[in-house]
Scaffold this motif. Structure first.
Motif, PDB file in Angstrom:
ATOM      1  N   PRO A  94       0.810  -1.213   0.000  1.00 48.95           N
ATOM      2  CA  PRO A  94       0.000   0.000   0.000  1.00 48.95           C
ATOM      3  C   PRO A  94       0.837   1.253   0.000  1.00 48.95           C
ATOM      4  CG  PRO A  94       0.029  -0.987   2.178  1.00 48.95           C
ATOM      5  CD  PRO A  94       0.729  -1.948   1.274  1.00 48.95           C
ATOM      6  N   ALA A  95       0.197   2.374  -0.276  1.00 49.83           N
ATOM      7  CA  ALA A  95       0.885   3.665  -0.275  1.00 49.83           C
ATOM      8  C   ALA A  95       1.436   3.951   1.116  1.00 49.83           C
ATOM      9  CB  ALA A  95      -0.070   4.766  -0.709  1.00 49.83           C
ATOM     10  N   GLY A  96       2.487   4.755   1.175  1.00 47.23           N
ATOM     11  CA  GLY A  96       3.200   4.978   2.415  1.00 47.23           C
ATOM     12  C   GLY A  96       4.437   4.101   2.429  1.00 47.23           C
ATOM     13  N   GLU A  97       5.228   4.190   3.477  1.00 49.64           N
ATOM     14  CA  GLU A  97       6.436   3.375   3.548  1.00 49.64           C
ATOM     15  C   GLU A  97       6.070   1.919   3.760  1.00 49.64           C
ATOM     16  OE1 GLU A  97      10.876   3.198   5.301  1.00 49.64           O
ATOM     17  OE2 GLU A  97       9.630   4.952   5.564  1.00 49.64           O
ATOM     18  N   VAL A  98       6.672   1.047   2.985  1.00 50.08           N
ATOM     19  CA  VAL A  98       6.384  -0.378   3.051  1.00 50.08           C
ATOM     20  C   VAL A  98       7.557  -1.086   3.677  1.00 50.08           C
ATOM     21  CG1 VAL A  98       5.914  -2.449   1.684  1.00 50.08           C
ATOM     22  CG2 VAL A  98       4.882  -0.267   1.057  1.00 50.08           C
ATOM     23  N   LEU A  99       7.285  -1.997   4.562  1.00 44.30           N
ATOM     24  CA  LEU A  99       8.332  -2.749   5.223  1.00 44.30           C
ATOM     25  C   LEU A  99       8.183  -4.214   4.854  1.00 44.30           C
ATOM     26  CD1 LEU A  99      10.554  -1.969   7.229  1.00 44.30           C
ATOM     27  CD2 LEU A  99       9.059  -2.779   9.041  1.00 44.30           C
ATOM     28  N   VAL A 147      11.012  -0.856   0.890  1.00 42.33           N
ATOM     29  CA  VAL A 147      12.339  -1.097   1.455  1.00 42.33           C
ATOM     30  C   VAL A 147      12.385  -2.541   1.947  1.00 42.33           C
ATOM     31  CG1 VAL A 147      14.020  -0.494   3.229  1.00 42.33           C
ATOM     32  CG2 VAL A 147      12.614   1.303   2.182  1.00 42.33           C
ATOM     33  N   ILE A 148      13.273  -3.338   1.377  1.00 47.03           N
ATOM     34  CA  ILE A 148      13.559  -4.656   1.940  1.00 47.03           C
ATOM     35  C   ILE A 148      14.903  -4.541   2.635  1.00 47.03           C
ATOM     36  CG2 ILE A 148      14.039  -7.074   1.458  1.00 47.03           C
ATOM     37  CD1 ILE A 148      12.039  -7.028  -0.737  1.00 47.03           C
ATOM     38  N   PRO A 149      14.942  -4.688   3.954  1.00 46.61           N
ATOM     39  CA  PRO A 149      16.174  -4.449   4.710  1.00 46.61           C
ATOM     40  C   PRO A 149      17.160  -5.584   4.538  1.00 46.61           C
ATOM     41  CG  PRO A 149      14.450  -5.209   6.159  1.00 46.61           C
ATOM     42  CD  PRO A 149      13.811  -5.045   4.821  1.00 46.61           C
ATOM     43  N   ASP A 150      18.413  -5.290   4.861  1.00 46.11           N
ATOM     44  CA  ASP A 150      19.452  -6.307   4.816  1.00 46.11           C
ATOM     45  C   ASP A 150      19.220  -7.298   5.946  1.00 46.11           C
ATOM     46  OD1 ASP A 150      21.675  -7.692   4.107  1.00 46.11           O
ATOM     47  OD2 ASP A 150      23.030  -5.975   4.133  1.00 46.11           O
ATOM     48  N   GLY A 151      19.134  -8.553   5.604  1.00 42.48           N
ATOM     49  CA  GLY A 151      18.880  -9.600   6.586  1.00 42.48           C
ATOM     50  C   GLY A 151      18.914 -10.928   5.890  1.00 42.48           C
ATOM     51  N   ARG A 152      18.168 -11.877   6.366  1.00 41.67           N
ATOM     52  CA  ARG A 152      18.181 -13.204   5.753  1.00 41.67           C
ATOM     53  C   ARG A 152      17.114 -13.290   4.670  1.00 41.67           C
ATOM     54  NH1 ARG A 152      18.314 -18.063   9.645  1.00 41.67           N
ATOM     55  NH2 ARG A 152      19.090 -19.014   7.738  1.00 41.67           N
ATOM     56  N   ASN A 153      17.262 -12.468   3.628  1.00 37.89           N
ATOM     57  CA  ASN A 153      16.293 -12.451   2.536  1.00 37.89           C
ATOM     58  C   ASN A 153      16.652 -13.527   1.511  1.00 37.89           C
ATOM     59  OD1 ASN A 153      14.655 -10.119   3.318  1.00 37.89           O
ATOM     60  ND2 ASN A 153      16.582  -9.036   3.117  1.00 37.89           N
ATOM     61  N   ALA A 154      16.784 -14.755   1.961  1.00 39.52           N
ATOM     62  CA  ALA A 154      17.183 -15.841   1.086  1.00 39.52           C
ATOM     63  C   ALA A 154      15.943 -16.498   0.486  1.00 39.52           C
ATOM     64  CB  ALA A 154      18.004 -16.864   1.863  1.00 39.52           C
ATOM     65  N   SER A 161       9.816   4.786  -4.656  1.00 36.66           N
ATOM     66  CA  SER A 161      11.208   4.369  -4.730  1.00 36.66           C
ATOM     67  C   SER A 161      11.292   2.944  -4.209  1.00 36.66           C
ATOM     68  CB  SER A 161      12.140   5.296  -3.928  1.00 36.66           C
ATOM     69  OG  SER A 161      11.885   5.182  -2.544  1.00 36.66           O
ATOM     70  N   VAL A 162      12.401   2.274  -4.548  1.00 38.54           N
ATOM     71  CA  VAL A 162      12.595   0.877  -4.138  1.00 38.54           C
ATOM     72  C   VAL A 162      14.025   0.702  -3.662  1.00 38.54           C
ATOM     73  CG1 VAL A 162      12.690  -1.524  -4.914  1.00 38.54           C
ATOM     74  CG2 VAL A 162      10.866  -0.019  -5.750  1.00 38.54           C
ATOM     75  N   GLU A 163      14.200   0.028  -2.518  1.00 40.96           N
ATOM     76  CA  GLU A 163      15.515  -0.353  -2.015  1.00 40.96           C
ATOM     77  C   GLU A 163      15.485  -1.833  -1.658  1.00 40.96           C
ATOM     78  OE1 GLU A 163      17.027   2.103   1.151  1.00 40.96           O
ATOM     79  OE2 GLU A 163      15.866   3.822   0.423  1.00 40.96           O
ATOM     80  N   LEU A 164      16.296  -2.610  -2.364  1.00 41.60           N
ATOM     81  CA  LEU A 164      16.411  -4.039  -2.079  1.00 41.60           C
ATOM     82  C   LEU A 164      17.808  -4.278  -1.519  1.00 41.60           C
ATOM     83  CD1 LEU A 164      14.849  -5.491  -5.358  1.00 41.60           C
ATOM     84  CD2 LEU A 164      13.687  -4.835  -3.236  1.00 41.60           C
ATOM     85  N   ASN A 165      17.894  -4.738  -0.289  1.00 40.06           N
ATOM     86  CA  ASN A 165      19.172  -4.923   0.392  1.00 40.06           C
ATOM     87  C   ASN A 165      19.352  -6.374   0.829  1.00 40.06           C
ATOM     88  OD1 ASN A 165      20.051  -1.944   0.823  1.00 40.06           O
ATOM     89  ND2 ASN A 165      17.949  -1.995   1.561  1.00 40.06           N
TER      90      ASN A 165
END
Length: 293
Positions: free
Chosen positions: A78-83, A105-112, A125-129
């Motif tokens: 949804p609109a707004g910051e997405v976690l 924003v996908i934070p740096d972690g165990r995104n395996a 905007s999009v951030e994939l970490n």
């Protein structure tokens, strides 16, 4: 008697310490705790990790992506910051995130995971970490698919392995810019892609689809010889005028980009007229993968 002078005002509390850039860590070395963030527009999220790879937010505040589980799933952002909450274990199946105009924003972690991560719809905007995708060897799929619209997409500290396929049949790409995607700037930094077909496919069409600017910084591509069926182009960044419609020029920055491939002539293909800063280096970075396993 004169009054004593007023006490000096208390000093202001110190601001938050600057956050240093995080290195690209291996899956074993990365933290297993869920990531939380406080913002002015979203309440504090404290994810609960549940059995089966599910993650739910205790406080379902504005923009909380609250149900990310293992197995194929399509979720609305949804609109707004997405976690997007890091998985507590390797997830199975693809994940489609459909944007509705907000920031992802996908934070740096165990995104395996062992399936593709596809972004569709529209994002501010999009951030994939810290994405880790080890694709299955017994079927063909893409790694990260960019199919939607956004002014800027950043992929950072990520690794995709197991990409394979054939030109005249189904094939995968490590990072793919979709046919109808509209992205002003795509930044890929501190990433490693291991592929037996294409590590990346990107383009710009005469009617404005695709990318306006591509920045690749500290990126290396490795061959997957055990999966290779035919010779292919490692970084296919546009069609030639005689090979397809995705041939409009755009700006490309190649900053410390390495390609270890069976043929140096197949390391890179550019659209005619592209504005290119930098060049591809053939081989392996002196210190190894920018994002190690």
């Amino acid at each position: 008697m004169s009054k004593p002078p007023p006490a000096p005002p208390l000093p202001a509390p110190p601001g938050p310490a600057p956050v240093a850039p995080q290195p690209c860590l291996s899956a074993d070395a990365r933290p297993t705790t869920a990531w939380t963030r406080r913002t002015a527009v979203a309440s504090m999220l404290a994810p609960l990790l549940l059995p089966g790879g599910r993650a739910l937010a205790r406080d379902r505040g504005p923009g909380a992506l609250t149900d990310v589980r293992s197995g194929y799933q399509a979720v609305a952002a949804p609109a707004g910051e997405v976690l997007a909450v890091a998985m507590p274990a390797v997830r199975r199946g693809g994940l489609d995130i459909v944007g509705e105009g907000g920031r992802l924003v996908i934070p740096d972690g165990r995104n395996a995971g062992s399936g593709p991560l596809n972004l569709k719809g529209q994002f501010s905007s999009v951030e994939l970490n810290g994405i880790r995708l080890d694709l299955p060897r017994d079927r063909i799929t893409d790694g990260i698919g960019l199919w939607g619209k956004s002014p800027q997409v950043t992929i950072r500290n990520s690794r995709v392995t197991g990409v394979h396929g054939q030109q005249d049949k189904r094939h995968g790409d490590g990072i793919q810019v979709g046919n109808d995607a509209e992205i002003d700037t795509l930044v890929i930094e501190n990433c490693t892609i291991c592929s037996a077909y294409q590590a990346m496919i990107a383009h710009r069409t005469p009617n404005g689809k695709g990318l306006s600017t591509l920045v690749m910084r500290n990126v290396n591509v490795r061959d997957e010889p055990d999966l290779r069926v035919q010779l292919s182009i490692a970084l296919l960044l546009g069609d030639k005028p005689t090979t397809g419609p995705k041939n409009a020029p755009y700006r490309i920055v190649l900053d410390n980009v390495w390609v270890d491939w069976p043929s140096q002539d197949h390391a890179l293909q550019l659209p005619v007229g592209a504005t290119v800063v930098g060049a591809v280096k053939f081989g392996v970075p002196p210190r190894g993968d920018f994002c190690p396993a």
